[in-house]
Design a protein around this motif. Sequence first.
Motif, mmCIF file in Angstrom:
data_model
loop_
_atom_site.group_PDB
_atom_site.id
_atom_site.type_symbol
_atom_site.label_atom_id
_atom_site.label_comp_id
_atom_site.label_asym_id
_atom_site.label_seq_id
_atom_site.Cartn_x
_atom_site.Cartn_y
_atom_site.Cartn_z
ATOM 1 N N HIS A 78 63.725 -60.741 48.510
ATOM 2 C CA HIS A 78 63.224 -60.056 49.700
ATOM 3 C C HIS A 78 62.394 -60.953 50.612
ATOM 4 N N GLY A 79 62.254 -62.239 50.264
ATOM 5 C CA GLY A 79 61.554 -63.169 51.139
ATOM 6 C C GLY A 79 60.036 -63.213 50.993
ATOM 7 N N SER A 80 59.496 -62.616 49.930
ATOM 8 C CA SER A 80 58.049 -62.747 49.708
ATOM 9 C C SER A 80 57.719 -64.220 49.537
ATOM 10 N N CYS A 81 56.598 -64.654 50.111
ATOM 11 C CA CYS A 81 56.192 -66.051 50.037
ATOM 12 C C CYS A 81 54.871 -66.170 49.286
ATOM 13 N N PHE A 82 54.757 -67.202 48.445
ATOM 14 C CA PHE A 82 53.564 -67.423 47.642
ATOM 15 C C PHE A 82 53.057 -68.843 47.830
ATOM 16 N N ASP A 83 51.736 -68.984 47.970
ATOM 17 C CA ASP A 83 51.101 -70.290 48.070
ATOM 18 C C ASP A 83 51.140 -70.949 46.695
ATOM 19 N N LEU A 84 51.689 -72.154 46.606
ATOM 20 C CA LEU A 84 51.820 -72.860 45.328
ATOM 21 C C LEU A 84 50.465 -73.179 44.698
ATOM 22 N N ARG A 85 49.437 -73.340 45.512
ATOM 23 C CA ARG A 85 48.119 -73.739 45.016
ATOM 24 C C ARG A 85 47.318 -72.566 44.479
ATOM 25 N N THR A 86 47.545 -71.360 45.058
ATOM 26 C CA THR A 86 46.715 -70.207 44.692
ATOM 27 C C THR A 86 47.495 -69.057 44.074
ATOM 28 N N GLY A 87 48.794 -69.017 44.311
ATOM 29 C CA GLY A 87 49.600 -67.893 43.850
ATOM 30 C C GLY A 87 49.509 -66.679 44.752
ATOM 31 N N PRO A 120 50.101 -64.221 47.904
ATOM 32 C CA PRO A 120 51.214 -64.011 48.836
ATOM 33 C C PRO A 120 50.819 -64.418 50.253
ATOM 34 N N THR A 121 51.728 -65.101 50.930
ATOM 35 C CA THR A 121 51.482 -65.517 52.318
ATOM 36 C C THR A 121 52.428 -64.813 53.273
ATOM 37 N N GLY A 122 53.305 -64.009 52.732
ATOM 38 C CA GLY A 122 54.233 -63.248 53.562
ATOM 39 C C GLY A 122 54.725 -62.027 52.820
ATOM 40 N N PRO A 123 54.913 -60.904 53.530
ATOM 41 C CA PRO A 123 55.359 -59.664 52.898
ATOM 42 C C PRO A 123 56.794 -59.791 52.401
ATOM 43 N N PRO A 124 57.227 -58.901 51.527
ATOM 44 C CA PRO A 124 56.581 -57.640 51.177
ATOM 45 C C PRO A 124 55.581 -57.719 50.008
#
Length: 110
Positions: free
Chosen positions: A71-80, A82-86
């Motif tokens: 669904h295109g959820s995005c996660f910051d590799l450094r913190t885990g 989410p940087t983008g929905p859903p």
Amino acid sequence: MTGVNAETWEKVCELGDIPDNGAIGVEVGGVPVAVVRTGDEVFALHDVCSHAEVKLSEGEVYDHTLECWLHGSCFDLRTGKPTGPPATKPVNVYRVKIDGDDVYVSLSKE
């Protein structure tokens, strides 16, 4: 140093096993872990999207972001985080160390 808080490291792969700007899925003590390489850095995150419960290691890597393929959820590799929905909940991040060509992950809390 030994004791209750002793950190345990497990070899998960070799550096060459991880594609440039890509990820692989491994297990550490039965826990699914996405090992991600971007540039000269290696990160480890829980390999289950907090939104749809699919493998994040099958997603796309860019900048310091891992994008879930479903669904295109995005996660910051450094913190885990989410940087983008859903996705709204973070995924766990784990410590990584490199020894020569060997990549180690620790599930221990810092």
